[in-house]
Design an enzyme around this catalytic site. Structure first.
Site, mmCIF file in Angstrom:
data_model
loop_
_atom_site.group_PDB
_atom_site.id
_atom_site.type_symbol
_atom_site.label_atom_id
_atom_site.label_comp_id
_atom_site.label_asym_id
_atom_site.label_seq_id
_atom_site.Cartn_x
_atom_site.Cartn_y
_atom_site.Cartn_z
ATOM 1 N N ASP A 1 0.828 -1.122 0.037
ATOM 2 C CA ASP A 1 0.121 -0.159 -0.021
ATOM 3 C C ASP A 1 0.876 1.186 -0.010
ATOM 4 O O ASP A 1 1.792 1.086 -0.404
ATOM 5 C CB ASP A 1 -0.778 -0.027 1.118
ATOM 6 C CG ASP A 1 -2.537 0.569 0.949
ATOM 7 O OD1 ASP A 1 -2.343 1.815 0.840
ATOM 8 O OD2 ASP A 1 -3.323 -0.061 0.919
ATOM 9 N N HIS B 1 -3.376 6.132 3.641
ATOM 10 C CA HIS B 1 -3.936 4.725 3.123
ATOM 11 C C HIS B 1 -3.897 3.634 3.736
ATOM 12 O O HIS B 1 -4.543 2.898 4.578
ATOM 13 C CB HIS B 1 -4.326 4.715 1.734
ATOM 14 C CG HIS B 1 -5.098 3.872 1.221
ATOM 15 N ND1 HIS B 1 -4.884 2.596 0.816
ATOM 16 C CD2 HIS B 1 -6.512 3.974 1.178
ATOM 17 C CE1 HIS B 1 -6.047 1.886 0.161
ATOM 18 N NE2 HIS B 1 -6.867 2.635 0.599
ATOM 19 N N SER C 1 -11.465 -1.224 -0.376
ATOM 20 C CA SER C 1 -10.089 -0.850 0.146
ATOM 21 C C SER C 1 -10.035 -1.267 1.560
ATOM 22 O O SER C 1 -9.087 -1.687 2.352
ATOM 23 C CB SER C 1 -9.459 0.404 0.306
ATOM 24 O OG SER C 1 -8.908 1.047 -0.961
#
Length: 413
Positions: free
Chosen positions: A145, A175, A348
């Site tokens: 990520d 994120h 996600s």
């Protein structure tokens, strides 16, 4: 907030653009014994082009910045199997049942927003009162990520590799930190609790400061996990990212990581759309995770499966109004409940919830065998729980011809 991934296309190796500006390429070598770094020097060196990554484990090859004409010259070498345009990627938004001992939820944990923990039985009521959570999984999880906050007291994290151009090895976008927290935030009285609290997280940074990466950086991350899976006991890799074009070099790398014993959980993507042609969601080796809401209904923006090929590796997890903690200053606007705290939606976030469950299943001894066998075991447990509760658990796995899968279940482990 929707974190949908996209890929920006590029021309083929033999078709130069009008300006023939340098761009990225992934070079895959044919099977052989020669060292990829040595071959990159032989093939790219005379062209005075930049070699970015060397791949030795997930595949044999390298990535390079070159013009289309230079890439065509590399492709002409008989030792080269393929030259693929690099592309921009963004974050996506007989069995003996045995349960491992749980632990009381620490004082100070605020669970009233974390509905996904209760819906999946990651947190449950104790017989004598109070709430219990899982203990850490005994295997590590790699998070491919934007990196992970390596200084967070709520994460048992360690640096793996930085495959991006960013000078910062840790997460600066946020994120990846949010994803890691959903998997494994500690049971220490903090603001969030993971599905498998305290599990070892390996930070594999493949997305940069703007939450974008490239095909070459993704393969770099997969290559690192493949090379280190055994030594670092990495058995699960989460990929909350997606591209609409399935590239063979990434598929080859995923297959190698799978052969190394790693189960990959991947976002189905935010659309809605059929995720079959996408990467890595459409690859049959991964466990592709769709999103459901608090009522166990498929999220209207979730990717879904249509064909049997994709249905066979699909499962669902909570992915709507998910409470996450990330960096106080972050790039995706997570602050509606305070600095770095928010509720957000997307596949996600469903993928890491499933990743935590897979790690727990492996740790319990109920998930054994190859990654493909483990994926089918987790899917079977979800389906069986759905049927055992007279279909009250998890909602319908399909809407018409759109298949979302049964809701992943952590209560068995």
């Amino acid at each position: 907030m929707l974190l949908v991934s996209a890929l920006v296309g590029a021309g083929g190796a033999g078709s130069a653009s009008a300006t023939d500006e340098p761009t990225g390429w992934v070079v895959v070598l044919k099977d052989g014994r020669e060292d990829p770094e040595k071959l990159s020097e032989e093939q790219a060196g005379p062209l005075s082009v930049r070699v970015r990554h060397i791949y030795r484990s997930a595949l044999r090859g390298y990535s390079v910045t070159a013009t289309a004409q230079q890439a065509a010259r590399i492709r002409a070498d008989p030792r080269v199997a393929s030259v693929t345009p690099d592309r921009v990627v963004h974050g996506a938004d007989g069995e003996n049942a045995r349960q491992r001992p749980r632990q009381p939820v620490a004082f100070g944990e605020d669970l009233h927003r974390e509905w996904h923990l209760f819906r999946t039985d990651a947190v449950r009521k104790a017989p004598g009162g109070g709430l219990t959570a899982h203990r850490p999984a005994t295997v590590g999880v790699a998070v491919l990520d934007s990196g992970v906050d390596l200084d967070s007291p709520e994460l048992n994290s360690e640096f793996g590799i930085n495959c991006t151009e960013s000078p910062h090895p840790a997460d600066v976008y946020g994120h990846g930190t949010a994803v890691a927290g959903l998997i494994a935030a500690r049971n220490n009285g903090g603001e969030v609790l993971g599905v498998a609290p305290g599990t070892k997280i390996w930070s594999v940074k493949v997305l940069g400061e703007d939450n974008s990466g490239t095909l070459s950086s993704i393969i770099c991350g997969i290559d690192w996990v493949t090379a280190n899976a055994r030594a670092k006991n990495i058995r699960v890799a989460n990929m909350s990212l997606l591209g609409p074009v399935a590239e063979e070099p990434e598929h080859q790398a995923i297959r190698a990581m799978t052969r190394a014993g790693v189960v990959t959980t991947a976002s189905a993507g935010n659309g809605p759309f059929d995720f079959g042609p996408a990467q890595p969601a459409g690859f049959p080796e991964v466990l592709t995770v769709t999103a459901k809401d608090v009522h166990s209904r498929p999220w209207r923006n979730s990717g879904f499966a249509v064909r049997e090929r994709e249905i066979r590796h699909t499962i669902s997890a909570p992915g709507v109004d998910i409470y996450v903690k990330t960096l106080p200053t972050n790039g995706f606007g997570c602050d509606n409940l305070g600095p770095g705290l928010c509720t957000t939606s997307g596949t996600s976030y469903s993928a890491p919830i499933a990743a935590g469950v897979v790690a727990l299943c492996i740790s319990s001894g109920q998930c054994t065998g190859s990654p493909a066998e483990i994926i089918q075991t987790v899917r079977r447990h979800a389906r069986e729980h759905h049927l055992e509760t007279d279909r009250r658990y998890g909602g319908s796995p399909a809407l018409g011809d759109k298949y979302y899968g049964h809701l992943v279940w952590a209560g068995r482990y």
